[in-house]
Design a protein around this motif. Structure first.
Motif, PDB file in Angstrom:
ATOM      1  N   GLN A   1      66.759  -0.645  31.460  1.00  9.38           N
ATOM      2  CA  GLN A   1      66.952  -0.221  30.066  1.00  9.38           C
ATOM      3  C   GLN A   1      66.712   1.089  29.674  1.00  9.38           C
ATOM      4  N   GLU A   2      67.575   1.804  29.244  1.00  9.59           N
ATOM      5  CA  GLU A   2      67.312   3.448  28.905  1.00  9.59           C
ATOM      6  C   GLU A   2      67.382   3.569  27.590  1.00  9.59           C
ATOM      7  N   PRO A   3      66.566   4.369  26.686  1.00 10.62           N
ATOM      8  CA  PRO A   3      66.987   4.585  25.279  1.00 10.62           C
ATOM      9  C   PRO A   3      67.822   5.779  24.979  1.00 10.62           C
ATOM     10  N   ALA A   4      68.438   5.811  24.281  1.00 16.09           N
ATOM     11  CA  ALA A   4      69.373   6.975  23.943  1.00 16.09           C
ATOM     12  C   ALA A   4      68.530   7.991  23.574  1.00 16.09           C
ATOM     13  N   VAL A   5      68.659   9.296  24.237  1.00 20.93           N
ATOM     14  CA  VAL A   5      67.734  10.453  24.215  1.00 20.93           C
ATOM     15  C   VAL A   5      68.683  11.622  23.559  1.00 20.93           C
ATOM     16  N   SER A   6      70.031  11.473  23.530  1.00 18.53           N
ATOM     17  CA  SER A   6      70.838  12.489  23.130  1.00 18.53           C
ATOM     18  C   SER A   6      72.360  11.649  22.695  1.00 18.53           C
ATOM     19  N   GLY A   7      73.274  12.451  22.198  1.00 19.13           N
ATOM     20  CA  GLY A   7      74.533  11.650  21.974  1.00 19.13           C
ATOM     21  C   GLY A   7      75.229  11.609  23.064  1.00 19.13           C
ATOM     22  N   HIS A   8      75.001  12.654  24.107  1.00 21.88           N
ATOM     23  CA  HIS A   8      75.759  12.594  25.551  1.00 21.88           C
ATOM     24  C   HIS A   8      74.576  12.173  26.540  1.00 21.88           C
ATOM     25  N   GLN A   9      75.077  11.141  27.288  1.00 17.23           N
ATOM     26  CA  GLN A   9      74.077  10.832  28.265  1.00 17.23           C
ATOM     27  C   GLN A   9      74.603  10.217  29.434  1.00 17.23           C
ATOM     28  N   THR A  10      74.099  10.429  30.657  1.00 20.90           N
ATOM     29  CA  THR A  10      74.559  10.016  31.842  1.00 20.90           C
ATOM     30  C   THR A  10      73.718   9.115  32.525  1.00 20.90           C
ATOM     31  N   LEU A  11      73.627   7.813  32.899  1.00 21.70           N
ATOM     32  CA  LEU A  11      73.082   7.134  33.537  1.00 21.70           C
ATOM     33  C   LEU A  11      73.341   6.809  34.919  1.00 21.70           C
ATOM     34  N   GLU A  12      72.752   6.700  35.862  1.00 22.44           N
ATOM     35  CA  GLU A  12      72.981   6.578  37.244  1.00 22.44           C
ATOM     36  C   GLU A  12      72.232   5.120  37.797  1.00 22.44           C
ATOM     37  N   SER A  13      72.942   4.369  38.406  1.00 22.25           N
ATOM     38  CA  SER A  13      72.485   3.058  38.816  1.00 22.25           C
ATOM     39  C   SER A  13      72.940   2.833  40.317  1.00 22.25           C
ATOM     40  N   GLN A  14      72.134   2.033  41.074  1.00 24.00           N
ATOM     41  CA  GLN A  14      72.473   1.556  42.337  1.00 24.00           C
ATOM     42  C   GLN A  14      73.317   0.256  42.472  1.00 24.00           C
ATOM     43  N   LEU A  15      74.502   0.353  43.088  1.00 21.51           N
ATOM     44  CA  LEU A  15      75.344  -1.039  43.202  1.00 21.51           C
ATOM     45  C   LEU A  15      74.831  -1.529  44.720  1.00 21.51           C
ATOM     46  N   ASP A  16      73.848  -2.568  44.511  1.00 25.50           N
ATOM     47  CA  ASP A  16      73.158  -3.312  45.467  1.00 25.50           C
ATOM     48  C   ASP A  16      73.600  -4.660  45.287  1.00 25.50           C
ATOM     49  N   GLY A  17      74.430  -5.153  44.819  1.00 21.75           N
ATOM     50  CA  GLY A  17      74.814  -6.432  44.824  1.00 21.75           C
ATOM     51  C   GLY A  17      76.145  -6.634  44.687  1.00 21.75           C
ATOM     52  N   ARG A  18      76.406  -7.761  43.898  1.00 24.05           N
ATOM     53  CA  ARG A  18      77.763  -8.204  43.827  1.00 24.05           C
ATOM     54  C   ARG A  18      78.494  -7.355  42.866  1.00 24.05           C
ATOM     55  N   PHE A  19      77.541  -6.872  41.745  1.00 24.16           N
ATOM     56  CA  PHE A  19      78.519  -6.158  40.818  1.00 24.16           C
ATOM     57  C   PHE A  19      77.324  -5.283  39.921  1.00 24.16           C
ATOM     58  N   VAL A  20      77.825  -4.297  39.035  1.00 28.22           N
ATOM     59  CA  VAL A  20      76.882  -3.718  38.138  1.00 28.22           C
ATOM     60  C   VAL A  20      77.822  -3.465  36.890  1.00 28.22           C
ATOM     61  N   ARG A  21      77.172  -3.556  35.660  1.00 24.96           N
ATOM     62  CA  ARG A  21      78.080  -3.422  34.592  1.00 24.96           C
ATOM     63  C   ARG A  21      76.979  -2.731  33.645  1.00 24.96           C
TER      64      ARG A  21
END
Length: 408
Positions: free
Chosen positions: A369-389
């Motif tokens: 969970q990441e709070p919005a810190v600006s209007g434009h934001q990039t979030l990176e996550s690892q795909l380590d299972g069946r899916f990520v959304r």
């Protein structure tokens, strides 16, 4: 004539037939073209009409009233016929009157197919069933909402599909909402998806879905947990469908249940795309495109857009222009696609506001969970299972759901 890539320029100063004749200017349209644009101008004192022909047959005529016309697979300037584009074309000039020193300049642009985002509505109604507006008013409202496409899914009727818009800027999908005592499902892309809509048992609902699917419809099960007895889906999920509507109209408990059920399907290994729809009926209660479907499509055609629905290349958001999400780089997998286990998935969000929260969801539930810190934001996550959304919430109010990226 000069040709530069996908641009033809013609200058006509010779009119061998004089008044009341025709001049035809040839050009060829390859398979890669999405739209034809034709502009022309002629010197004062002359009267020159404009039309288009494909493979020797007229595809439209506008007299001398329009200086610019377009033709696409599913839309066209009024007076012109949408349809197949590849072939041998001619700009047809109707020589009404030729003044001394007459000149006609014609420009033909062939716009290539290219993948991009489109936003639209997949569940709405008109007065052809229980909606409170005409078809043309519904189309106008969808256009005013900033939508690129709208599907008018009237209940158990197809008469709305005969009415076409005069605005080529919006695509209108023929559709029908199969409305039964055991639930509702939308059939998109066909003027007449089934011969007879009547269902007398839950099994017959599945039979109608098989018929529509065989005919080429894209099928979405609507509001599966709606509280009304007829609206709740009771025909089982061992039926042919392409997507599940997880967000129907204003956020309500039945949408909470649909979201939870979709998550269960994904955890079980089912690759079921999600959609949303305003389910517009009355103009003072709901608005087209709330929620909206933002589709990444190979081109601006109904076939490509519905293929994007089936592939899950869809971001369901509160409105057409409020908030967007897309892969942060062109080389990253699109929503609905697969990626090798362990891949790094980066998503760029635009339109965030203070108080928004981005959530990363896998088969383990919310894992980040990441709070919005600006209007434009990039979030990176690892795909380590069946899916990520990815989801965006503002307190208890949802704003956006992406379809999953699946592990391979």
């Amino acid at each position: 004539m000069a040709f530069a890539g996908t641009h033809f320029d013609f200058t006509v100063t010779d009119f061998p037939g004089g008044d009341k004749s025709f001049v035809e200017l040839p050009f060829t349209v390859p398979e890669t073209i999405e739209r034809i644009e034709v502009s022309y101008a002629f010197t004062s004192g002359s009267v020159i009409d404009l039309g288009l022909a494909r493979n020797g047959r007229m595809r439209g005529w506008s007299g001398s009233e329009r200086g610019h016309v377009t033709v696409e697979g599913d839309s066209a300037t009024p007076g012109y016929d949408a349809g197949s584009l590849p072939g041998d074309w001619h700009v047809v000039l109707g020589i009404v009157k030729v003044a001394e020193g007459a000149r006609v300049d014609v420009s033909v642009r062939l716009i290539e197919r290219r993948a991009r985002w489109f936003v639209g509505e997949l569940h709405s109604h008109s007065e052809h069933s229980d909606g409170g507006v005409t078809v043309l008013d519904a189309i106008y409202r969808a256009r005013q909402a900033g939508l690129d496409f709208v599907s008018i899914t009237d209940h158990n009727t197809i008469s709305q599909n005969i009415i076409r818009p005069d605005d080529p800027a919006i695509l209108v999908f023929p559709a029908m909402e199969l409305t039964t005592y055991w639930g509702h499902t939308n059939f998109h892309g066909l003027v007449q998806p089934v011969a007879d809509w009547r269902c007398r048992t839950p099994a017959e609902v599945g039979e109608k879905m098989i018929e529509a699917k065989a005919n080429g419809a894209t099928i979405v099960i609507n509001h599966p947990f709606q509280r009304s007895a007829g609206g709740k889906w009771q025909a089982g999920f061992d039926v042919p469908f392409d997507a599940l509507e997880i967000w129907n109209g204003n956020w309500a408990p039945h949408n909470v249940d649909a979201l939870a059920f979709w998550q269960e399907l994904l955890v079980a290994g089912k690759r079921i795309p999600a959609t949303g729809g305003s389910d517009f009926h009355q103009k003072n209660r709901r608005r087209h495109g709330r929620p909206s479907n933002r589709l990444f499509s190979e081109a601006r055609t109904m076939a490509d857009l519905l293929a994007a629905v089936r592939a899950g290349h869809n971001v369901v958001a509160f409105s057409a222009d409020d908030l967007t999400a897309e892969p942060a780089d062109a080389g990253l997998p699109m929503f609905g696609n697969g990626s090798p286990a362990g891949s790094s998935i980066a998503v760029r969000f635009d339109g965030l506001v203070k108080g928004d929260e981005i959530r990363v969801v896998t088969e383990r539930g919310v894992v980040q969970q990441e709070p919005a810190v600006s209007g434009h934001q990039t979030l990176e996550s690892q795909l380590d299972g069946r899916f990520v959304r990815f989801e965006v919430w503002h307190g208890e109010t949802p704003k956006l759901f992406t379809n999953p990226i699946y592990g391979e």
